[in-house]
Motif scaffolding. Structure first.
Motif, PDB file in Angstrom:
ATOM      1  N   UNK A   9       0.755  -1.009  -0.197  1.00 40.39           N
ATOM      2  CA  UNK A   9       0.321   0.308   0.339  1.00 40.39           C
ATOM      3  C   UNK A   9       0.784   1.212  -0.052  1.00 40.39           C
ATOM      4  N   UNK A  10       2.094   1.541   0.815  1.00 40.11           N
ATOM      5  CA  UNK A  10       2.893   2.220   1.093  1.00 40.11           C
ATOM      6  C   UNK A  10       3.623   2.020  -0.271  1.00 40.11           C
ATOM      7  N   UNK A  11       3.909   1.725  -0.783  1.00 43.55           N
ATOM      8  CA  UNK A  11       4.434   1.636  -2.450  1.00 43.55           C
ATOM      9  C   UNK A  11       3.851   2.906  -3.156  1.00 43.55           C
ATOM     10  N   UNK A  12       2.349   1.616  -3.629  1.00 42.61           N
ATOM     11  CA  UNK A  12       2.104   2.511  -4.527  1.00 42.61           C
ATOM     12  C   UNK A  12       1.222   4.051  -4.077  1.00 42.61           C
ATOM     13  N   UNK A  13       1.153   4.055  -2.975  1.00 40.57           N
ATOM     14  CA  UNK A  13       1.123   5.790  -3.420  1.00 40.57           C
ATOM     15  C   UNK A  13       1.783   6.924  -3.052  1.00 40.57           C
ATOM     16  N   UNK A  14       3.266   6.128  -2.393  1.00 35.07           N
ATOM     17  CA  UNK A  14       4.308   7.432  -2.455  1.00 35.07           C
ATOM     18  C   UNK A  14       4.794   6.875  -4.173  1.00 35.07           C
ATOM     19  N   UNK A  15       4.785   6.530  -4.772  1.00 34.33           N
ATOM     20  CA  UNK A  15       4.652   6.431  -6.773  1.00 34.33           C
ATOM     21  C   UNK A  15       3.795   7.384  -7.216  1.00 34.33           C
ATOM     22  N   UNK A  16       2.522   7.088  -6.237  1.00 35.85           N
ATOM     23  CA  UNK A  16       1.374   8.114  -7.327  1.00 35.85           C
ATOM     24  C   UNK A  16       1.587   9.423  -6.714  1.00 35.85           C
ATOM     25  N   UNK A  17       1.873   9.377  -4.781  1.00 31.64           N
ATOM     26  CA  UNK A  17       2.357  10.882  -4.999  1.00 31.64           C
ATOM     27  C   UNK A  17       3.481  11.710  -5.505  1.00 31.64           C
ATOM     28  N   UNK A  18       4.455  10.963  -5.557  1.00 33.42           N
ATOM     29  CA  UNK A  18       5.676  11.409  -5.955  1.00 33.42           C
ATOM     30  C   UNK A  18       5.949  10.770  -7.857  1.00 33.42           C
ATOM     31  N   UNK A  19       4.670  10.404  -8.253  1.00 31.40           N
ATOM     32  CA  UNK A  19       4.591  10.903  -9.882  1.00 31.40           C
ATOM     33  C   UNK A  19       6.065   9.808 -10.540  1.00 31.40           C
ATOM     34  N   UNK A  20       6.396   8.781  -9.484  1.00 29.47           N
ATOM     35  CA  UNK A  20       6.936   7.767 -10.161  1.00 29.47           C
ATOM     36  C   UNK A  20       6.686   6.358  -9.458  1.00 29.47           C
ATOM     37  N   UNK A  21       6.864   4.957 -10.517  1.00 27.78           N
ATOM     38  CA  UNK A  21       6.790   4.897 -11.353  1.00 27.78           C
ATOM     39  C   UNK A  21       5.112   6.264 -12.257  1.00 27.78           C
ATOM     40  N   UNK A  22       4.875   6.444 -13.867  1.00 26.11           N
ATOM     41  CA  UNK A  22       4.326   6.962 -14.004  1.00 26.11           C
ATOM     42  C   UNK A  22       3.519   5.775 -14.258  1.00 26.11           C
ATOM     43  N   UNK A  23       2.055   6.071 -14.198  1.00 28.36           N
ATOM     44  CA  UNK A  23       0.847   4.510 -13.706  1.00 28.36           C
ATOM     45  C   UNK A  23      -0.083   5.770 -14.730  1.00 28.36           C
ATOM     46  N   UNK A  24      -1.119   4.662 -16.116  1.00 32.23           N
ATOM     47  CA  UNK A  24      -1.832   5.039 -16.324  1.00 32.23           C
ATOM     48  C   UNK A  24      -2.123   5.432 -15.541  1.00 32.23           C
ATOM     49  N   UNK A  25      -4.115   5.632 -16.000  1.00 31.51           N
ATOM     50  CA  UNK A  25      -4.739   6.005 -15.043  1.00 31.51           C
ATOM     51  C   UNK A  25      -5.555   4.913 -14.186  1.00 31.51           C
ATOM     52  N   UNK A  26      -5.801   3.913 -15.214  1.00 28.55           N
ATOM     53  CA  UNK A  26      -6.565   2.879 -14.471  1.00 28.55           C
ATOM     54  C   UNK A  26      -5.860   2.133 -13.751  1.00 28.55           C
ATOM     55  N   UNK A  27      -4.405   2.271 -14.363  1.00 27.32           N
ATOM     56  CA  UNK A  27      -3.517   1.287 -12.741  1.00 27.32           C
ATOM     57  C   UNK A  27      -3.550   1.980 -11.794  1.00 27.32           C
ATOM     58  N   UNK A  28      -2.970   2.919 -11.865  1.00 26.92           N
ATOM     59  CA  UNK A  28      -3.497   4.438 -10.146  1.00 26.92           C
ATOM     60  C   UNK A  28      -4.502   3.475  -9.224  1.00 26.92           C
ATOM     61  N   UNK A  29      -6.059   3.670 -10.342  1.00 28.76           N
ATOM     62  CA  UNK A  29      -6.718   4.455  -9.502  1.00 28.76           C
ATOM     63  C   UNK A  29      -7.268   2.216  -9.193  1.00 28.76           C
TER      64      UNK A  29
END
Length: 77
Positions: A1-21
């Motif tokens: 959970x923490x890794x997914x949030x960290x990646x999204x907050x800091x923009x790395x790696x860039x995820x498409x919107x569906x993957x981010x959701x």
């Protein structure tokens, strides 16, 4: 959970919107589970029991919720 949030907050790696959701939904589910655990701890405390480190656990859940909210707002902005 923490890794997914960290990646999204800091923009790395860039995820498409569906993957981010999908990742945010997974993080939300984990937060719900943590909230359920905190409710169980509160029940024990209200019954006169003792729970070590409850303040630290509650702070960690609140911080995770804030990060998830921030990441979700970035997706809808």
């Amino acid at each position: 959970m923490a890794q997914a949030v960290h990646a999204e907050v800091h923009g790395r790696p860039h995820l498409d919107q569906d993957d981010a959701l999908d990742r945010l939904e997974a993080a939300r589910v984990q937060l719900v589970r943590a909230g359920n655990n905190l409710n169980q701890i509160a029940k024990v405390l209200n019954s006169g029991g003792d729970a070590l480190h409850i303040d630290r656990a509650a702070d960690a859940v609140a911080e995770a919720a804030t990060k998830i909210r921030t990441a979700a707002q970035k997706l809808v902005s």
